[in-house]
Design a protein around this motif. Sequence first.
Motif, PDB file in Angstrom:
ATOM      1  N   ASP A 131       0.786  -1.166  -0.035  1.00 52.39           N
ATOM      2  CA  ASP A 131      -0.030  -0.087   0.026  1.00 52.39           C
ATOM      3  C   ASP A 131       0.698   1.383   0.035  1.00 52.39           C
ATOM      4  O   ASP A 131       1.833   1.160   0.682  1.00 52.39           O
ATOM      5  N   ARG A 132       0.359   2.339  -0.778  1.00 53.76           N
ATOM      6  CA  ARG A 132       1.136   3.439  -0.628  1.00 53.76           C
ATOM      7  C   ARG A 132       1.035   4.486   0.548  1.00 53.76           C
ATOM      8  O   ARG A 132       1.403   5.573   0.501  1.00 53.76           O
ATOM      9  N   ALA A 133       0.163   4.212   1.303  1.00 50.17           N
ATOM     10  CA  ALA A 133      -0.307   4.809   2.494  1.00 50.17           C
ATOM     11  C   ALA A 133       0.592   5.582   3.149  1.00 50.17           C
ATOM     12  O   ALA A 133       0.790   6.767   3.538  1.00 50.17           O
ATOM     13  N   ILE A 134       1.860   4.662   3.554  1.00 50.63           N
ATOM     14  CA  ILE A 134       2.890   5.003   4.409  1.00 50.63           C
ATOM     15  C   ILE A 134       3.867   6.197   3.653  1.00 50.63           C
ATOM     16  O   ILE A 134       3.987   7.192   4.045  1.00 50.63           O
ATOM     17  N   ASP A 135       3.904   5.840   2.383  1.00 52.63           N
ATOM     18  CA  ASP A 135       4.704   7.051   1.479  1.00 52.63           C
ATOM     19  C   ASP A 135       3.964   8.202   1.429  1.00 52.63           C
ATOM     20  O   ASP A 135       4.534   9.341   1.389  1.00 52.63           O
ATOM     21  N   ILE A 136       2.618   8.178   1.269  1.00 49.62           N
ATOM     22  CA  ILE A 136       1.422   9.508   1.383  1.00 49.62           C
ATOM     23  C   ILE A 136       1.810  10.104   2.432  1.00 49.62           C
ATOM     24  O   ILE A 136       2.045  11.505   2.788  1.00 49.62           O
ATOM     25  N   ALA A 137       1.606   9.494   3.730  1.00 49.20           N
ATOM     26  CA  ALA A 137       1.697   9.840   5.063  1.00 49.20           C
ATOM     27  C   ALA A 137       3.072  10.567   5.059  1.00 49.20           C
ATOM     28  O   ALA A 137       3.244  11.722   5.843  1.00 49.20           O
ATOM     29  N   VAL A 138       4.272  10.054   4.997  1.00 48.22           N
ATOM     30  CA  VAL A 138       5.517  10.356   5.011  1.00 48.22           C
ATOM     31  C   VAL A 138       5.496  11.709   4.138  1.00 48.22           C
ATOM     32  O   VAL A 138       6.278  12.840   4.643  1.00 48.22           O
ATOM     33  N   SER A 139       5.026  11.758   2.937  1.00 47.25           N
ATOM     34  CA  SER A 139       5.242  12.881   2.286  1.00 47.25           C
ATOM     35  C   SER A 139       4.570  14.191   2.806  1.00 47.25           C
ATOM     36  O   SER A 139       4.959  15.313   2.841  1.00 47.25           O
ATOM     37  N   ARG A 140       3.243  13.821   3.484  1.00 41.82           N
ATOM     38  CA  ARG A 140       2.501  14.921   4.167  1.00 41.82           C
ATOM     39  C   ARG A 140       3.418  15.612   5.382  1.00 41.82           C
ATOM     40  O   ARG A 140       3.311  16.466   5.559  1.00 41.82           O
ATOM     41  N   LEU A 141       3.969  14.571   5.981  1.00 44.07           N
ATOM     42  CA  LEU A 141       4.660  15.015   7.255  1.00 44.07           C
ATOM     43  C   LEU A 141       5.862  15.817   6.834  1.00 44.07           C
ATOM     44  O   LEU A 141       6.304  16.893   7.509  1.00 44.07           O
ATOM     45  N   ARG A 142       6.747  15.413   5.671  1.00 45.52           N
ATOM     46  CA  ARG A 142       7.519  16.071   5.394  1.00 45.52           C
ATOM     47  C   ARG A 142       7.179  17.564   4.877  1.00 45.52           C
ATOM     48  O   ARG A 142       7.888  18.543   5.279  1.00 45.52           O
ATOM     49  N   ALA A 143       6.072  17.818   4.320  1.00 46.11           N
ATOM     50  CA  ALA A 143       5.514  19.065   3.810  1.00 46.11           C
ATOM     51  C   ALA A 143       5.615  19.877   5.090  1.00 46.11           C
ATOM     52  O   ALA A 143       5.548  21.188   4.809  1.00 46.11           O
ATOM     53  N   LYS A 144       4.913  19.403   6.297  1.00 40.96           N
ATOM     54  CA  LYS A 144       5.275  20.213   7.463  1.00 40.96           C
ATOM     55  C   LYS A 144       6.152  20.482   8.245  1.00 40.96           C
ATOM     56  O   LYS A 144       6.680  21.554   8.880  1.00 40.96           O
ATOM     57  N   LEU A 145       7.267  19.466   8.021  1.00 43.64           N
ATOM     58  CA  LEU A 145       8.521  19.556   8.686  1.00 43.64           C
ATOM     59  C   LEU A 145       9.654  20.533   8.057  1.00 43.64           C
ATOM     60  O   LEU A 145      10.627  21.090   8.436  1.00 43.64           O
ATOM     61  N   ALA A 172      11.022  23.284   5.085  1.00 43.51           N
ATOM     62  CA  ALA A 172      10.559  24.527   4.417  1.00 43.51           C
ATOM     63  C   ALA A 172      10.339  24.274   2.814  1.00 43.51           C
ATOM     64  O   ALA A 172       9.419  24.862   2.089  1.00 43.51           O
ATOM     65  N   ASP A 173      11.056  23.219   2.284  1.00 39.97           N
ATOM     66  CA  ASP A 173      11.139  22.846   0.923  1.00 39.97           C
ATOM     67  C   ASP A 173      10.897  21.420   0.895  1.00 39.97           C
ATOM     68  O   ASP A 173      11.845  20.691   0.949  1.00 39.97           O
ATOM     69  N   PRO A 174       9.567  20.999   0.857  1.00 42.49           N
ATOM     70  CA  PRO A 174       9.335  19.408   0.767  1.00 42.49           C
ATOM     71  C   PRO A 174       9.815  18.619  -0.285  1.00 42.49           C
ATOM     72  O   PRO A 174      10.091  17.468  -0.273  1.00 42.49           O
ATOM     73  N   GLN A 175      10.190  19.541  -1.141  1.00 41.92           N
ATOM     74  CA  GLN A 175      10.837  18.779  -2.593  1.00 41.92           C
ATOM     75  C   GLN A 175      12.214  18.538  -2.438  1.00 41.92           C
ATOM     76  O   GLN A 175      12.696  17.952  -3.121  1.00 41.92           O
ATOM     77  N   ALA A 176      12.968  19.147  -1.196  1.00 43.51           N
ATOM     78  CA  ALA A 176      14.249  18.803  -0.937  1.00 43.51           C
ATOM     79  C   ALA A 176      14.127  18.536   0.516  1.00 43.51           C
ATOM     80  O   ALA A 176      14.911  19.285   1.417  1.00 43.51           O
ATOM     81  N   PRO A 177      13.645  17.327   1.047  1.00 42.22           N
ATOM     82  CA  PRO A 177      13.309  17.011   2.318  1.00 42.22           C
ATOM     83  C   PRO A 177      14.564  16.819   3.095  1.00 42.22           C
ATOM     84  O   PRO A 177      15.700  16.256   2.809  1.00 42.22           O
ATOM     85  N   ARG A 178      14.900  17.529   4.230  1.00 38.75           N
ATOM     86  CA  ARG A 178      15.993  17.207   4.895  1.00 38.75           C
ATOM     87  C   ARG A 178      15.942  16.323   6.426  1.00 38.75           C
ATOM     88  O   ARG A 178      16.709  15.770   6.891  1.00 38.75           O
ATOM     89  N   ALA A 179      14.396  16.833   6.883  1.00 40.08           N
ATOM     90  CA  ALA A 179      14.383  16.177   8.050  1.00 40.08           C
ATOM     91  C   ALA A 179      13.932  14.512   8.030  1.00 40.08           C
ATOM     92  O   ALA A 179      14.795  13.825   8.758  1.00 40.08           O
ATOM     93  N   ILE A 180      13.172  14.157   7.070  1.00 40.92           N
ATOM     94  CA  ILE A 180      12.975  12.547   6.694  1.00 40.92           C
ATOM     95  C   ILE A 180      13.477  12.500   5.457  1.00 40.92           C
ATOM     96  O   ILE A 180      13.122  12.923   4.470  1.00 40.92           O
ATOM     97  N   ARG A 181      14.405  11.430   5.305  1.00 41.17           N
ATOM     98  CA  ARG A 181      14.906  11.124   3.824  1.00 41.17           C
ATOM     99  C   ARG A 181      14.577   9.707   3.629  1.00 41.17           C
ATOM    100  O   ARG A 181      14.465   8.785   4.488  1.00 41.17           O
ATOM    101  N   ALA A 182      14.502   9.351   2.480  1.00 40.07           N
ATOM    102  CA  ALA A 182      14.273   7.915   1.990  1.00 40.07           C
ATOM    103  C   ALA A 182      15.411   7.247   1.815  1.00 40.07           C
ATOM    104  O   ALA A 182      16.578   8.012   1.138  1.00 40.07           O
ATOM    105  N   VAL A 183      15.629   6.192   2.148  1.00 40.12           N
ATOM    106  CA  VAL A 183      16.523   5.264   1.678  1.00 40.12           C
ATOM    107  C   VAL A 183      16.165   4.184   0.833  1.00 40.12           C
ATOM    108  O   VAL A 183      15.255   3.474   1.122  1.00 40.12           O
ATOM    109  N   ARG A 184      16.706   4.383  -0.532  1.00 41.64           N
ATOM    110  CA  ARG A 184      16.332   3.568  -1.605  1.00 41.64           C
ATOM    111  C   ARG A 184      16.471   2.249  -1.171  1.00 41.64           C
ATOM    112  O   ARG A 184      17.305   1.441  -0.617  1.00 41.64           O
ATOM    113  N   GLY A 185      15.132   1.444  -1.733  1.00 43.27           N
ATOM    114  CA  GLY A 185      14.979  -0.012  -1.277  1.00 43.27           C
ATOM    115  C   GLY A 185      14.823  -0.372   0.300  1.00 43.27           C
ATOM    116  O   GLY A 185      14.702  -1.584   0.318  1.00 43.27           O
ATOM    117  N   GLN A 186      14.808   0.331   1.119  1.00 45.90           N
ATOM    118  CA  GLN A 186      14.673   0.201   2.469  1.00 45.90           C
ATOM    119  C   GLN A 186      13.278   0.704   3.089  1.00 45.90           C
ATOM    120  O   GLN A 186      12.643   0.142   3.706  1.00 45.90           O
TER     121      GLN A 186
END
Length: 242
Positions: free
Chosen positions: A200-214, A216-230
């Motif tokens: 399910d993509r629910a987690i990815d969407i929730a993380v994306s929404r959280l990044r937008a709040k944490l 200033a630029d959610p397109q270049a997130p610094r607080a929460i980062r994706a680790v490819r394949g993990q």
Amino acid sequence: METPYHLVLVDDDHEFRRLLAEDLRRRGFSVDAVADAAALDGVLAQRLPDLIVLDWMLPGEDGPSILRRLRATPRTQAVPVLMLTARSDDFDRVFGLEVGADDYLTKPFLPRELEARIKAILRRTRGTGAQPSLAPRRWRIGPVEFDTVARTLLLPDGTSQPLTGSEFALLSLFVQHPNEVLTRDYLMRATRGRSADVFDRAIDIAVSRLRAKLDADPQAPRAIRAVRGQGYVLAAPVDVLE
């Protein structure tokens, strides 16, 4: 005696609404059942519910439009919403989550499945067992303060951002595991229960929404980062404030 959770059911099908409301009351919930956005607004003006069960297709203002409005209004931003849809399209489900739904359920469904989904959301949003135990009240995440009691983020400019149930559950996990990669599977199971679909993509969407709040630029997130394949890692500095 324990006060029952208060739900608002919004569905324009009179017979479906009546039967579902009766079933939910038998299962121990307090329920206001209404047919449209105007009636929902009337209920919300009097009292905020513990959760809204919102149908996708409604006359006039539809479910997604109502949800956007709820999430854009400070008073109702954090009220959990479970969307009902008659279509099983992935687009509907993903879109509903993107605009702020805490969960979704496709019609037809068994009443006990709805009950289970509602209880899972309430556990996440009301701290009745599924939430991780948080001793600290306030955390600092980079330049942002996380208040676990008010369930808000205090931003550097002094504004406050309420968190939805899904966002709060995720951030509660991240602050307890800073600089540790948390897999999508772990995040899904921890926040949505054992029956969650790991694809399910629910987690990815929730993380994306959280990044937008944490960030200033959610397109270049610094607080929460994706680790490819993990999965994801909270990379910002974390401190306990209180």
